[in-house]
Design a protein around this motif. Structure first.
Motif, mmCIF file in Angstrom:
data_model
loop_
_atom_site.group_PDB
_atom_site.id
_atom_site.type_symbol
_atom_site.label_atom_id
_atom_site.label_comp_id
_atom_site.label_asym_id
_atom_site.label_seq_id
_atom_site.Cartn_x
_atom_site.Cartn_y
_atom_site.Cartn_z
ATOM 1 N N ASP A 211 0.818 -1.360 0.095
ATOM 2 C CA ASP A 211 0.041 0.049 -0.086
ATOM 3 C C ASP A 211 0.906 1.056 -0.054
ATOM 4 O OD1 ASP A 211 -2.512 -1.090 -0.179
ATOM 5 O OD2 ASP A 211 -2.616 -1.622 1.930
ATOM 6 N N GLU A 212 1.782 1.389 -1.028
ATOM 7 C CA GLU A 212 2.721 2.458 -0.884
ATOM 8 C C GLU A 212 2.245 3.365 -1.824
ATOM 9 O OE1 GLU A 212 6.912 0.808 -0.189
ATOM 10 O OE2 GLU A 212 5.940 -0.446 -1.266
ATOM 11 N N SER A 213 2.785 4.502 -1.908
ATOM 12 C CA SER A 213 2.601 5.647 -3.224
ATOM 13 C C SER A 213 3.421 5.226 -3.923
ATOM 14 C CB SER A 213 3.172 7.039 -2.430
ATOM 15 O OG SER A 213 4.352 6.749 -2.432
ATOM 16 N N ARG B 252 -2.132 0.098 -11.741
ATOM 17 C CA ARG B 252 -1.969 1.284 -10.664
ATOM 18 C C ARG B 252 -0.825 2.002 -10.925
ATOM 19 N NH1 ARG B 252 -1.619 -0.524 -4.817
ATOM 20 N NH2 ARG B 252 0.157 0.673 -4.825
#
Lengths: 323, 393
Positions: free
Chosen positions: B99-101, B160
């Protein structure tokens, strides 16, 4: 370890000119056997002489032209057999020698050998013979001494001199099993058809030219028949007589003198068929297959321009692995 | 005995074998060939960045800095003698999507040697292909079979990172059942008949995606795609490459370190009397003259031919049978082009569109006269290039 390097591809299908020519010869075998059964030693004499002269003249001419003879690939044998199929069994030896030599010389070698001839070599030789010694190639005269148990009138002569009503005495079945007067092998309609199917199955020839040749003959003959049924014969009669069947599968499909593009092949086939019937109906010649194919050979370079051109592929980032 | 040649690229599931670490590996240096402060004799560690984009795959000593002929061009190569390192923990600690940028993920990708920002900015359509490009190669199929469970996660991650609505995915027909569910999550799955030459990138994109009208497509092999996804998760590149080793007797898939010389692969499989060692498929690949040539990301297959199976060039006169034209996937008049090329009429070759040739090799394969048609086409292409260069000057 010593490694061998070469340009790709590193595989080959294994097909060769030898195999192709062998397939053509096998395709002619049914008709050849039929001719031997009918005419016996007379046919054997003509066929053997044709093959011998073809091989000999090819070797000699290649030596004279300082052309690489290369390995034996059977093309001269095929040319010889195909030429003999068009001749009457009583052809004198000098006629055979002269015709085959001209086929190899003017038909093929003078242009640089196999693959470079603009006309079908067999037809060049045959056309010269037919125009020079029509009496020796007259199938009615040449077969007066035979009695094979069927009507010894050439169906095409009958059509030319007596009109379409007279052709009704030839049954289509008799014609198709080869009970008609003509060249040694060119009248063995059903046997040539079997050979042609073999060639198609082996993918030696493509289906476009034979199919559209037949459609051209049938279509043109049907038009004439519709105009006047008393003077013009049935389409089937045209299809099953003379050199049409051998022309469809063997003469018109000669590699270098027929187009390679698919639309070109269709037009070529149609043209051969149409001109065949036009020659039969409108000219002094009884059978026009030879001239029809020679005329269409003239159009081959033009028909080859009908290729649809290269398919332009999409460009983008390919292959080279992104980094 | 002549083995039947098949263009069908449909192979059974097989294990991917491993081989021992080679004595030396050859690491191609892309770009300028500048390796900074490193010099021969230095020791480098695994995951060390030699320069941006090049990560050392092993711990070992640099033995030599030499030039080699790889994938058709000369490049600088580092010869490294690797040492076995026990402390290597390649455990899949983070197989879940982080769940990283995006910035963090791109940082991880950079750390693994992937500089991909321009893909995010550009509008290009991404095509991932699981269709093998050459016969006797089952790498992509095999990787698809092994990774079928994780594909949905990876496609989500990829979409993503690169900010794409849709990703195109080409799969061979017989494996379509494994992946059709991906269509629900914005992956355009396209069935491709696994016959040569359908898998060649240019043809794949032009024919399989004809209806989708892709914009300047970016082609990715499934293996590369998974490597990128893996690097985005773990921050480490994948130094392994799956290759298919084949000869007359059969084929097998092995997982080797990138940079492994062909010599080592052949020795490991006990192939001693090779006559021709071909990388890149039997129809398009190149025959290697140097067995030190390393495995790169491009090397999908290694095909070995023994002396008795090698095709000899015959180069008889063309008989105009038209088989080359009939099999050409881009519809060229090969018989005319090659004869123009043979007699140095290169401008006519250009008029007939010789530059559209993708060198698939089918024309030469079917030529009954045994002519080296691809070679003649290559000659024409290079001569046209030279001519155009002269005109520009």
């Amino acid at each position: 370890m010593k490694l061998i390097v070469s340009s790709p591809p590193h595989w080959h299908s294994g097909s060769s000119e030898k195999i192709i020519n062998l397939d053509f010869i096998i395709g002619l075998m049914p008709a050849l056997i039929h001719s031997l059964y009918f005419f016996g030693m007379h046919a054997a004499r003509v066929i053997a002489l044709c093959v011998a002269v073809a091989i000999l003249s090819e070797v000699v001419l290649k030596k004279i032209f300082k052309n690489n003879i290369g390995p034996f690939n059977g093309s001269a044998v095929y040319l010889g057999i195909l030429f003999s199929m068009l001749l009457p069994p009583t052809s004198p030896y000098w006629l055979v020698i002269f015709g085959v030599f001209l086929s190899v010389f003017i038909g093929r070698e003078i242009f640089g050998g196999i693959g470079s001839n603009p006309f079908s070599p067999v037809l060049v030789g045959m056309a010269i013979l037919e125009l020079s010694w029509p009496s020796h190639l007259n199938v009615n005269l040449s077969s007066v001494n035979y009695n094979l148990g069927f009507d010894f009138h050439s169906p095409l002569t009958a059509l030319k001199s007596a009109g379409a009503d007279f052709t009704s005495k030839f049954s289509l079945f008799e014609l198709s099993i080869g009970n008609q007067v003509g060249g040694i092998g060119s009248v063995a309609i059903i046997f040539l058809f079997i050979g042609g199917i073999y060639l198609l199955a082996r993918k030696v020839i493509r289906w476009e030219i034979p199919l559209f040749f037949a459609l051209g003959v049938i279509g043109m003959a049907a038009i004439f028949r519709a105009i006047d049924p008393h003077s013009f014969a049935l389409p089937w009669f045209h299809l099953l007589t003379g050199n049409v069947m051998i022309g469809m599968f063997f003469l018109s499909t000669d590699y270098s003198s027929s187009p390679f593009s698919n639309p070109g092949k269709i037009i070529f086939g149609l043209g051969c068929g149409v001109f065949t019937v036009l020659f039969r109906v409108l000219s002094v010649h009884e059978d026009g297959v030879i001239y029809a194919i020679l005329i269409m050979n003239l159009f081959t370079p033009m028909l080859d321009k009908l290729v649809s051109g290269p398919k332009i592929l999409k460009t983008g980032y390919f292959g080279r692995g992104i980094k | 005995m002549k083995k039947e040649i098949k263009f069908r690229q449909e192979y059974d599931e097989m294990m991917i074998g491993e081989i021992v670490l080679p004595e030396h590996i050859f690491l191609p240096i892309t770009g300028s060939g500048d390796i900074g402060d490193l010099k021969v004799g230095d020791r480098i560690n695994k995951y060390d960045e030699i320069f941006p984009g090049l990560i050392s795959p092993v711990t070992g000593e640099i033995k030599e800095h030499l030039k080699m002929f790889i994938d058709g061009s000369e490049s600088d190569v580092l010869k490294i003698a690797p040492v076995e390192d026990e402390g290597d923990n390649e455990s899949d600690e983070g197989s879940d999507i982080p769940d990283e940028s995006n910035e963090a993920i791109l940082g991880k990708l950079k750390k693994s040697g992937y500089y991909l920002e321009n893909i995010i900015e550009s509008e290009c359509d991404i095509v991932v292909s699981a269709v093998d490009t050459d016969p006797l190669c089952s790498v992509s199929q095999q990787i698809l079979r092994e990774n079928r469970k994780d594909l949905n996660k990876n496609f989500d991650l990829f979409k993503r990172i690169f900010n794409r609505e849709k990703i195109n995915f080409a799969v061979p027909e017989h494996l379509f059942d494994m992946v059709w569910k991906l269509q629900a999550q914005g992956v355009n799955v396209v069935k491709v008949i696994p016959d040569y030459p359908n898998g060649i990138p240019e043809i794949l994109i032009s024919s399989a995606f004809e209806k989708n009208s892709l914009k300047s497509p970016l082609y990715l092999k499934l293996e590369e795609f998974l490597n990128i996804c893996n690097a985005a998760v773990t921050g480490r590149p994948n130094f392994k490459k799956v290759i298919t080793l084949s000869d007359v007797n059969g084929m097998k898939n092995i997982n080797v370190l990138k940079g492994t010389p062909l010599d080592h692969i052949l020795k490991d499989s006990d192939i001693r009397s090779a006559g021709k060692v071909i990388t890149g498929g039997p129809l398009r690949g190149s025959a290697n003259f140097d067995l030190n040539t390393p495995v790169t990301i491009e090397t999908d297959s290694v095909h070995v031919q023994y002396k008795k199976d090698i095709v000899r060039a015959v180069n008889d006169q063309c008989i105009n049978c038209g088989r080359c034209n009939g099999h050409c996937p881009v519809n060229l008049s090969v018989n005319l082009i090659t004869r123009y090329s043979e007699f140095s009429q290169f401008e006519k070759c250009r008029d007939m569109g010789v530059e559209n040739c993708i060198e698939c090799g089918l024309c030469s394969f079917y030529c009954p006269a045994g002519r080296s048609l691809v070679q003649l086409i290559r000659l024409a292409k290079s001569e046209i290039n030279n001519l155009e260069g002269e005109i520009e000057q």
